[in-house]
Structures are given as C-alpha cells and as structure tokens.
Scaffold this active site. Structure first.
Site, PDB file in Angstrom:
ATOM      1  N   LYS A 152     -46.555  61.479 -17.792  1.00 47.47           N
ATOM      2  CA  LYS A 152     -46.951  62.259 -18.954  1.00 47.47           C
ATOM      3  C   LYS A 152     -45.836  63.236 -19.306  1.00 47.47           C
ATOM      4  CE  LYS A 152     -51.236  60.872 -19.630  1.00 47.47           C
ATOM      5  NZ  LYS A 152     -51.639  60.269 -20.906  1.00 47.47           N
ATOM      6  N   ASP A 181     -45.394  58.800 -21.678  1.00 46.14           N
ATOM      7  CA  ASP A 181     -46.484  59.046 -22.630  1.00 46.14           C
ATOM      8  C   ASP A 181     -46.427  60.482 -23.115  1.00 46.14           C
ATOM      9  OD1 ASP A 181     -48.724  59.089 -24.156  1.00 46.14           O
ATOM     10  OD2 ASP A 181     -50.131  58.564 -22.546  1.00 46.14           O
ATOM     11  N   GLU A 207     -44.751  55.986 -25.237  1.00 47.04           N
ATOM     12  CA  GLU A 207     -46.074  55.943 -25.852  1.00 47.04           C
ATOM     13  C   GLU A 207     -46.288  57.158 -26.750  1.00 47.04           C
ATOM     14  OE1 GLU A 207     -48.599  54.481 -22.749  1.00 47.04           O
ATOM     15  OE2 GLU A 207     -50.259  55.680 -23.498  1.00 47.04           O
ATOM     16  N   ASP A 235     -51.041  54.640 -28.986  1.00 47.72           N
ATOM     17  CA  ASP A 235     -52.262  54.894 -28.224  1.00 47.72           C
ATOM     18  C   ASP A 235     -53.222  55.735 -29.073  1.00 47.72           C
ATOM     19  OD1 ASP A 235     -54.168  55.174 -26.320  1.00 47.72           O
ATOM     20  OD2 ASP A 235     -52.946  56.194 -24.845  1.00 47.72           O
ATOM     21  N   LYS A 259     -57.674  50.966 -25.130  1.00 50.49           N
ATOM     22  CA  LYS A 259     -58.705  51.502 -24.246  1.00 50.49           C
ATOM     23  C   LYS A 259     -60.020  50.860 -24.694  1.00 50.49           C
ATOM     24  CE  LYS A 259     -56.673  56.077 -23.354  1.00 50.49           C
ATOM     25  NZ  LYS A 259     -55.260  55.747 -23.509  1.00 50.49           N
TER      26      LYS A 259
HETATM   27 MG    MG Z   1     -51.454  57.395 -23.845  1.00 47.63          MG
END
Ligand code: MG
Length: 349
Positions: A152, A181, A207, A235, A259
């Site tokens: 992240k 991400d 991402e 995303d 997701k």
């Molecule tokens: Mg993501």
C-alpha cells in the site's frame, strides 16, 4: 420459491489496523445473510461494503435488509439489485448456495458429487502494510513461500516512499513481483513521478494511482496506460457492474481488480470480463470466511489467465474464527470448501 431471511450485523476488530490512502481501518463492518427453506436447507452470503469504495455502508445494508422482513421471494430479491450491490450480492450468493444444495440432495443418489471448480493450486499475493512496516513483514512472508506482494503506497511523501520502494525491492529474490496500490491518493504529477521510477523495476502493476472522481480521471488513466510500460490496474474505479461495462467499452488495456463481493451480480460481471478476455486480478474486500468463500468460488471458476489472487490478507481479524483460508502462498478449491459459513453465523450470536 420463498425463503426465510435472517441476517446478523458484525463489527470486527482487525488484528492490525489497515492503513491505506483512505485512512486507518481498525474494524470491519458488514452483515451476514442467511436464507433457509422450510426444510432447513441453508445458504449464506455477506454484504461487506468497503469504506472508500462503496457509496453504501454496513448500516445502509442492514437498514435495507430490515425493510425486506423475514421472508424473501425471487421478485423481491431482484428488486434489491438497483438498491444495493452489496445486499443484492449477499442474497444472490445465499440463494445460489441453497439451490446448489437442493440440487445435490436430488442428484446425490444418482452420481457422486463433482466439484466444478479447478483443483489446481493458485498463487496468492501477500498484502504488505503501508510504509516502513512492509520491510519488517516481507521476510516472514518470503519464508512462508510468498513470491507476489502488494504494498500500500500513497500514505506518505512520494520521495520517502520511493526510497522505501528500493529498500523493499532489494529484499525480494529474483522472480518475485511487487504490486503497488495507491488507493487513488495521487495527482497527475505524483503518478507520473512514480511511473517513471517503476519503469525499470519488477512492478507487476500499479493500482489506482488517482481517485475515480478526479476530473477527467478516465481519460487520464487511459493515457497513462499508453505512455508507461508498467501496467496500470483499476480498483476503486470498478465498484459496480456499470463501471466494469464502461471500462470494457473503453477497451481498458490494463488490469481489472475485481472484488466479487462488491459487484452485485458477480457471476454476470465476471462472465462479461471473460468474454472480453480481460486481465483480471481477483481481490478481497476484507470479508469474513462467508464472503471470502463466495468470492473465491467465483475466482476459482475463472478460465482466463491466473494472476495471483489478491487474497493474502489473513490472518485479518483479532478473532480468527472469522478469517478466510489460512495464510499460504497457494490456494486450492479444497481450502475454500473447507470454510464453514455456518460457524461464522453461529459465532455472531
Ligand atoms: Mg486496491
């Protein structure tokens, strides 16, 4: 067919609060749904909205379910589609589970149960915490056998994170890959700075560098995907079926992070992605074992290219009985089928 509807809301503390560009998440909220026939055949689903992604919250999901009452028919279930992706998705999953079990009961005497899901192990990407904490965690994950990682970024100053990026890459053996991400944290300039730095590094994809609501975000993302060698992944830009359609229509050349829990009709959306031969990464919405089981079943039915599953999030909850499959670098259908939705349901009494 009418089914009995019951639901239980949860608010579960995370083992380690999750820090992303959306902020710090110490607990996860959601609702587990149970559908049941008169004969006691049960199916479970989970509404697991993610703050920063969905416009709806767990409270919204609960309030909507309360308006439905103690029974649901197909028509009412269908009406939920336009009102909430998460609730509709949860009902769909529970309903198909009931149907599968009824089918099994009627065909059990004729044929043995066959598992339609592929049994080949599928690589899992391990989620690393934001900031310097990633350095402390990566060694342990390497020891467990993980070779794909997701870090992240976008939570600190660009220059500081770029230094950490090289520190992190220096710890990875050759052949290992890193996904980044940013959770929509950057502006154009920061995104370009990162993409320049990533160009000659083993970054599998970057991402969601910018937020989907940034002005002309779609055009900017499409332009970046042409201009830099590092693949980009969407995303937050893909919250529901409509978003996926829009990007398929644009011919998005990068990766779709999917997701399944957040899609509403996941099966339908995923089949559209398959038809378009899209590059898909299946990813966790930080569900309990109930939602994880549904989401992973969708992933395991995927017939396209198998990019590492974005499900290396466990152990996730302080109380491990809510967790999905154990922490392992590969996952098989048997690991998913071992999950017991009923146990999660019972633990919420
Ligand atoms: Mg993501």
């Amino acid at each position: 067919m009418k089914l009995k509807l019951a639901f239980r809301a949860y608010s579960l503390p995370l083992l380690k609060p999750l820090r992303t560009a959306h902020g710090l998440m110490p607990t996860k909220q959601g609702v587990i749904v149970q559908l049941q026939t008169g004969e006691g055949v049960r199916g479970y689903g989970e509404a697991a909205p993610l703050p920063g992604f969905n416009r709806e919250s767990a409270e919204d999901c609960l309030a909507l379910l309360q308006t439905v009452g103690g029974e649901i028919d197909p028509e009412t279930a269908h009406e939920l589609r336009s009102r909430s992706d998460c609730v509709y998705g949860a009902i769909q999953e529970a309903w198909s589970e009931v149907s599968r079990q009824l089918e099994k009961l009627s065909s059990a005497r004729v044929a043995g149960t066959s598992n339609p899901l592929s049994s080949a192990p599928w690589q899992v990407a391990a989620l690393l915490p934001a900031g310097k904490a990633a350095l402390a965690e990566v060694d342990g994950r390497l020891e467990l056998g993980f070779r794909v990682f997701k870090w992240k970024v976008g939570v600190a100053d660009v220059a500081d994170e770029l230094v950490l990026l090289d520190d992190l890459l220096a710890r990875l053996p050759s052949g290992a890959r890193l996904r980044l991400d940013a959770n929509g944290a950057w502006d154009r300039r920061k995104t370009e700075r990162w993409l320049e730095r990533c160009a000659d590094r083993p970054i599998e994809h970057l991402e969601q560098p910018i937020a989907p609501d940034m002005r002309e975000a779609d055009d900017f993302l499409s332009g970046l995907a042409q201009d830099y060698p590092t693949p980009l992944a969407l995303d937050e830009s893909l919250v529901g079926a409509d978003d996926v359609s829009r990007w398929l229509g644009r011919g998005w050349p990068g990766v779709y992070v999917i997701k399944p829990s957040l899609l509403g009709d996941a099966a339908e959306v995923i089949s559209r992605l398959a038809t378009a031969r899209a590059r898909v990464v299946f990813s966790s919405a930080l569900e309990t074992g109930v939602g994880a089981r549904s989401a992973l079943r969708h992933a395991l039915a995927w017939t396209g290219e198998r990019r590492a599953l974005g499900f290396g999030v466990w152990p996730l909850f302080t109380d491990s009985q809510f967790d999905g499959p154990f922490q392992a670098p590969f996952l098989k259908a048997a690991d998913v089928e071992r999950l017991k939705p009923e146990a999660v349901w019972n633990a919420l009494t």
